[in-house]
Motif scaffolding. Structure first.
Motif, PDB file in Angstrom:
ATOM      1  N   ARG A  79      -6.133   5.141   1.205  1.00 48.21           N
ATOM      2  CA  ARG A  79      -7.471   4.886   1.743  1.00 48.21           C
ATOM      3  C   ARG A  79      -7.758   5.893   2.856  1.00 48.21           C
ATOM      4  NH1 ARG A  79      -7.893  -0.051   4.144  1.00 48.21           N
ATOM      5  NH2 ARG A  79      -9.853  -0.644   3.160  1.00 48.21           N
ATOM      6  N   SER A  80      -8.433   6.967   2.524  1.00 48.26           N
ATOM      7  CA  SER A  80      -8.812   7.984   3.504  1.00 48.26           C
ATOM      8  C   SER A  80     -10.194   7.604   4.023  1.00 48.26           C
ATOM      9  CB  SER A  80      -8.808   9.372   2.853  1.00 48.26           C
ATOM     10  OG  SER A  80      -9.036  10.367   3.811  1.00 48.26           O
ATOM     11  N   LEU A  81     -10.238   7.078   5.248  1.00 46.79           N
ATOM     12  CA  LEU A  81     -11.430   6.388   5.732  1.00 46.79           C
ATOM     13  C   LEU A  81     -12.427   7.253   6.494  1.00 46.79           C
ATOM     14  CD1 LEU A  81      -9.648   3.121   6.898  1.00 46.79           C
ATOM     15  CD2 LEU A  81     -10.753   3.588   4.696  1.00 46.79           C
ATOM     16  N   ALA A  82     -11.965   8.271   7.201  1.00 45.74           N
ATOM     17  CA  ALA A  82     -12.886   9.030   8.042  1.00 45.74           C
ATOM     18  C   ALA A  82     -12.700  10.519   7.813  1.00 45.74           C
ATOM     19  CB  ALA A  82     -12.638   8.680   9.508  1.00 45.74           C
ATOM     20  N   PRO A  83     -13.766  11.280   7.964  1.00 43.75           N
ATOM     21  CA  PRO A  83     -15.144  10.834   8.163  1.00 43.75           C
ATOM     22  C   PRO A  83     -15.747  10.392   6.831  1.00 43.75           C
ATOM     23  CG  PRO A  83     -15.131  13.214   8.002  1.00 43.75           C
ATOM     24  CD  PRO A  83     -13.684  12.749   7.920  1.00 43.75           C
ATOM     25  N   LYS A  84     -16.888   9.781   6.912  1.00 39.76           N
ATOM     26  CA  LYS A  84     -17.570   9.374   5.689  1.00 39.76           C
ATOM     27  C   LYS A  84     -18.005  10.628   4.933  1.00 39.76           C
ATOM     28  CE  LYS A  84     -18.836   4.824   7.125  1.00 39.76           C
ATOM     29  NZ  LYS A  84     -18.000   4.009   6.349  1.00 39.76           N
ATOM     30  N   PRO A  85     -17.987  10.659   3.620  1.00 45.10           N
ATOM     31  CA  PRO A  85     -17.703   9.523   2.752  1.00 45.10           C
ATOM     32  C   PRO A  85     -16.197   9.235   2.669  1.00 45.10           C
ATOM     33  CG  PRO A  85     -18.084  11.469   1.411  1.00 45.10           C
ATOM     34  CD  PRO A  85     -18.312  11.872   2.842  1.00 45.10           C
ATOM     35  N   ALA A  86     -15.853   7.958   2.782  1.00 44.90           N
ATOM     36  CA  ALA A  86     -14.460   7.552   2.621  1.00 44.90           C
ATOM     37  C   ALA A  86     -14.017   7.844   1.190  1.00 44.90           C
ATOM     38  CB  ALA A  86     -14.314   6.062   2.922  1.00 44.90           C
ATOM     39  N   LEU A  87     -12.738   8.168   1.048  1.00 43.45           N
ATOM     40  CA  LEU A  87     -12.178   8.464  -0.277  1.00 43.45           C
ATOM     41  C   LEU A  87     -11.080   7.474  -0.609  1.00 43.45           C
ATOM     42  CD1 LEU A  87     -11.763  12.344   0.027  1.00 43.45           C
ATOM     43  CD2 LEU A  87     -13.616  11.111  -1.100  1.00 43.45           C
ATOM     44  N   ARG A  88     -10.901   7.235  -1.893  1.00 50.20           N
ATOM     45  CA  ARG A  88      -9.762   6.480  -2.390  1.00 50.20           C
ATOM     46  C   ARG A  88      -9.015   7.397  -3.351  1.00 50.20           C
ATOM     47  NH1 ARG A  88     -11.560   4.018   1.183  1.00 50.20           N
ATOM     48  NH2 ARG A  88     -11.868   1.772   1.365  1.00 50.20           N
ATOM     49  N   VAL A  89      -7.744   7.586  -3.083  1.00 52.00           N
ATOM     50  CA  VAL A  89      -6.908   8.427  -3.931  1.00 52.00           C
ATOM     51  C   VAL A  89      -5.996   7.498  -4.724  1.00 52.00           C
ATOM     52  CG1 VAL A  89      -5.199  10.266  -4.009  1.00 52.00           C
ATOM     53  CG2 VAL A  89      -7.030  10.338  -2.291  1.00 52.00           C
ATOM     54  N   PHE A  90      -6.287   7.360  -5.995  1.00 55.22           N
ATOM     55  CA  PHE A  90      -5.557   6.445  -6.874  1.00 55.22           C
ATOM     56  C   PHE A  90      -4.287   7.117  -7.391  1.00 55.22           C
ATOM     57  CE2 PHE A  90      -9.488   4.324  -6.637  1.00 55.22           C
ATOM     58  CZ  PHE A  90      -9.417   3.082  -7.241  1.00 55.22           C
ATOM     59  N   GLY A  91      -3.251   6.320  -7.526  1.00 66.00           N
ATOM     60  CA  GLY A  91      -1.998   6.820  -8.055  1.00 66.00           C
ATOM     61  C   GLY A  91      -1.004   5.689  -8.197  1.00 66.00           C
ATOM     62  N   ALA A  92       0.273   6.053  -8.266  1.00 71.02           N
ATOM     63  CA  ALA A  92       1.323   5.060  -8.463  1.00 71.02           C
ATOM     64  C   ALA A  92       2.632   5.604  -7.906  1.00 71.02           C
ATOM     65  CB  ALA A  92       1.475   4.734  -9.950  1.00 71.02           C
ATOM     66  N   PHE A  93       3.536   4.692  -7.635  1.00 67.64           N
ATOM     67  CA  PHE A  93       4.882   5.072  -7.224  1.00 67.64           C
ATOM     68  C   PHE A  93       5.729   5.269  -8.470  1.00 67.64           C
ATOM     69  CE2 PHE A  93       3.308   3.086  -3.425  1.00 67.64           C
ATOM     70  CZ  PHE A  93       3.909   3.795  -2.393  1.00 67.64           C
ATOM     71  N   CYS A  94       6.502   6.350  -8.491  1.00 69.34           N
ATOM     72  CA  CYS A  94       7.447   6.545  -9.596  1.00 69.34           C
ATOM     73  C   CYS A  94       8.826   6.045  -9.182  1.00 69.34           C
ATOM     74  CB  CYS A  94       7.486   7.990 -10.052  1.00 69.34           C
ATOM     75  SG  CYS A  94       7.932   9.180  -8.803  1.00 69.34           S
ATOM     76  N   GLU A  95       9.079   6.012  -7.880  1.00 72.20           N
ATOM     77  CA  GLU A  95      10.282   5.398  -7.324  1.00 72.20           C
ATOM     78  C   GLU A  95       9.998   5.122  -5.857  1.00 72.20           C
ATOM     79  OE1 GLU A  95      13.374   8.821  -6.179  1.00 72.20           O
ATOM     80  OE2 GLU A  95      12.876   8.823  -8.312  1.00 72.20           O
ATOM     81  N   ARG A  96      10.898   4.454  -5.229  1.00 68.36           N
ATOM     82  CA  ARG A  96      10.733   4.094  -3.822  1.00 68.36           C
ATOM     83  C   ARG A  96      10.490   5.359  -2.993  1.00 68.36           C
ATOM     84  NH1 ARG A  96      15.514   1.135  -0.520  1.00 68.36           N
ATOM     85  NH2 ARG A  96      14.240  -0.260   0.737  1.00 68.36           N
ATOM     86  N   ASP A  97       9.473   5.324  -2.159  1.00 68.93           N
ATOM     87  CA  ASP A  97       9.093   6.422  -1.261  1.00 68.93           C
ATOM     88  C   ASP A  97       8.540   7.649  -1.966  1.00 68.93           C
ATOM     89  OD1 ASP A  97       9.815   5.074   1.144  1.00 68.93           O
ATOM     90  OD2 ASP A  97      11.914   5.617   0.816  1.00 68.93           O
ATOM     91  N   VAL A  98       8.236   7.551  -3.257  1.00 66.09           N
ATOM     92  CA  VAL A  98       7.693   8.695  -4.005  1.00 66.09           C
ATOM     93  C   VAL A  98       6.388   8.261  -4.678  1.00 66.09           C
ATOM     94  CG1 VAL A  98       8.091  10.415  -5.804  1.00 66.09           C
ATOM     95  CG2 VAL A  98      10.015   9.586  -4.423  1.00 66.09           C
ATOM     96  N   PHE A  99       5.277   8.796  -4.154  1.00 64.73           N
ATOM     97  CA  PHE A  99       3.948   8.447  -4.649  1.00 64.73           C
ATOM     98  C   PHE A  99       3.353   9.626  -5.392  1.00 64.73           C
ATOM     99  CE2 PHE A  99      -0.688   7.782  -4.237  1.00 64.73           C
ATOM    100  CZ  PHE A  99      -0.779   6.490  -4.748  1.00 64.73           C
ATOM    101  N   VAL A 100       2.704   9.333  -6.526  1.00 62.92           N
ATOM    102  CA  VAL A 100       2.030  10.356  -7.321  1.00 62.92           C
ATOM    103  C   VAL A 100       0.525  10.089  -7.234  1.00 62.92           C
ATOM    104  CG1 VAL A 100       1.801  11.418  -9.599  1.00 62.92           C
ATOM    105  CG2 VAL A 100       4.013  10.464  -8.889  1.00 62.92           C
TER     106      VAL A 100
END
Length: 155
Positions: A79-100
């Motif tokens: 959730r990247s909130l500032a400045p507007k427009p706020a963005l949502r970067v969708f993804g998933a974890f492939c393992e603990r502490d690793v986000f894609v």
């Protein structure tokens, strides 16, 4: 004095990487927006404490990353909130502490939390994952420490 660092890894898709190319912007005010998104990505990988929304519809306003409904699909959004427009970067974890990080959306384009746009963004994320990682499952879990080894708090 800084606290001890922890290691996290963030991979970004080609599509998100291309969004940082100023030659693709029709609105050059987006320079600040993407500079802040880059800082948000840095926040994740440099080991700052991350506020996490484990419950899609019951989280603090300052959650940095949150699960998308339904949680059993394993889709999250930074959730990247500032400045507007706020963005949502969708993804998933492939393992603990690793986000894609796979796809990004302006928050205003997603509508209300039960909107068709949210559902479509989730489904697009799942399709992108399956295209990039055929046969590989997204990380699923019920507890914070299923996703983060340290420096994360539920909000």
């Amino acid at each position: 004095m800084q606290g001890e660092s922890c290691e996290r890894t963030l991979f970004i898709s080609k599509e998100i990487n291309e969004e940082f190319d100023e030659n693709t912007w029709t609105d050059h005010t987006m320079a600040l927006r993407y500079a802040n998104l880059s800082a948000d990505f840095d926040r994740y990988v440099t080991g700052e404490t991350i506020p996490v929304g484990m419950k899609p519809y019951d989280k603090g306003d300052h959650a940095f990353i949150a699960r998308i409904s339904p949680p059993e699909y394993g889709v999250w959004a930074i959730r990247s909130l500032a400045p507007k427009p706020a963005l949502r970067v969708f993804g998933a974890f492939c393992e603990r502490d690793v986000f894609v990080a796979l796809l990004s959306y302006r928050r205003t384009d997603l509508g209300g939390r039960e909107s068709r746009s949210w559902a479509q963004a989730r489904e697009n994320t799942i399709a992108k994952w399956n295209n990039l990682f055929p046969g590989e499952n997204r990380l699923l879990g019920d507890k914070l420490d299923d996703y983060f080894s340290e420096k994360a708090i539920i909000v």
